[in-house]
Design a protein around this motif. Sequence first.
Motif, PDB file in Angstrom:
ATOM      1  N   ASN A 100       0.903  -1.174  -0.023  1.00 35.89           N
ATOM      2  CA  ASN A 100       0.119   0.078  -0.004  1.00 35.89           C
ATOM      3  C   ASN A 100       0.712   1.384  -0.249  1.00 35.89           C
ATOM      4  O   ASN A 100       0.739   2.233   0.927  1.00 35.89           O
ATOM      5  N   THR A 117       0.203   5.086   3.807  1.00 37.98           N
ATOM      6  CA  THR A 117      -1.470   5.270   4.129  1.00 37.98           C
ATOM      7  C   THR A 117      -1.334   6.755   5.168  1.00 37.98           C
ATOM      8  O   THR A 117      -2.220   7.292   5.204  1.00 37.98           O
ATOM      9  N   PRO A 121      -4.256   8.519   2.556  1.00 36.16           N
ATOM     10  CA  PRO A 121      -5.139   7.734   3.486  1.00 36.16           C
ATOM     11  C   PRO A 121      -6.105   6.636   2.790  1.00 36.16           C
ATOM     12  O   PRO A 121      -6.153   5.460   2.754  1.00 36.16           O
ATOM     13  N   LYS A 149     -12.507   1.354  -0.944  1.00 36.33           N
ATOM     14  CA  LYS A 149     -11.231   2.534  -1.221  1.00 36.33           C
ATOM     15  C   LYS A 149     -11.174   2.257  -2.812  1.00 36.33           C
ATOM     16  O   LYS A 149     -10.248   1.386  -3.225  1.00 36.33           O
TER      17      LYS A 149
END
Length: 328
Positions: A100, A117, A121, A149
């Motif tokens: 991520n 993140t 975010p 998301k």
Amino acid sequence: MMNSKIIFILLFLFALETTFAQKRLKLDKIISTPLMAQPLSITFTDSLEIISGDVFQYRKKGSNHTWSNCPAEATGTHNISWKKNKDGKSVYYAVGTNKNQLLKFDDINRLPRVFTTEDIPELLRPHDILFNPKDGYFYVINSDGVSEKKYLLRFKDLEKGYEKLDITSIIPHKDYAYARAITLYKNKIYIVLSSYGEVIRINNFEKGTYTYLGYKDRKPAAAGSFSKTGNVLNDVAYFKGYWYGTNFFCNEYGKGTDINEFRFIRWKSWKDFEDEKFEDMSFLIQENEVPYFISINDGKMYVATFSEDSSLRISKPSESGKIYVLQE
């Protein structure tokens, strides 16, 4: 008798034309060794060839040199993109899919700045990235199947911020809508909605307007076979008059069906796409390989592939993939 001869000649010419159409795209070469990891994509800059996989491998463009290994930490990256700044220096951005992250390189041979993140975010398995020279933005698809998301992100310099387009409302399917890739054609971003085998063209990022291509009321799939699931698209790209698509077909999800047919397809128009009028180009790729991301460079098409056998991908990643170079 004359009519019979004319019919025979017409049928012969039709068969010849069909054969020619199928063979017009041909294999130029295969990049397979010595790779250090399974390739998922290849990117070309003005001076480098960069293969993305679990690590970044690079070499001088147009050379047959061995690949060098970028010192960046492995992040399960799927793609890297780049642009040249006004000062003549290049900047590279990559998606760190499994962690991520987004990565920014000022030099491919140096450690990148890592955005997590905490900085963005919305990040959850960012899967593909491209640069649009027309508007000067990098675009990232961030659309995990089981999460809310689902965003198309864009930025010019990530250190100065980013913009987001929430694509949740754009996707009519509610279950496991997962996008693996984006592609650029005539300055429009196309989102590859993998799990439903569909494509979404973003007509205007600021307004959130779009065109949905190929909608079908069907069950989603992470992978499959054409007869069992229909398309499970990894990527699409436009090349010399045709749209091309790659599919994630494998035995684990195909469940005894033919996983080799329609792995690699092409079509002339989006009407053909909606009607599933595909030309099967899978004969260009070795059986039991999954074609993944497509790249176009210098009049050639590059298709990264990996073994459909997941155990081989884990145990021998450097031997489980290759890149096909195709041309007319």
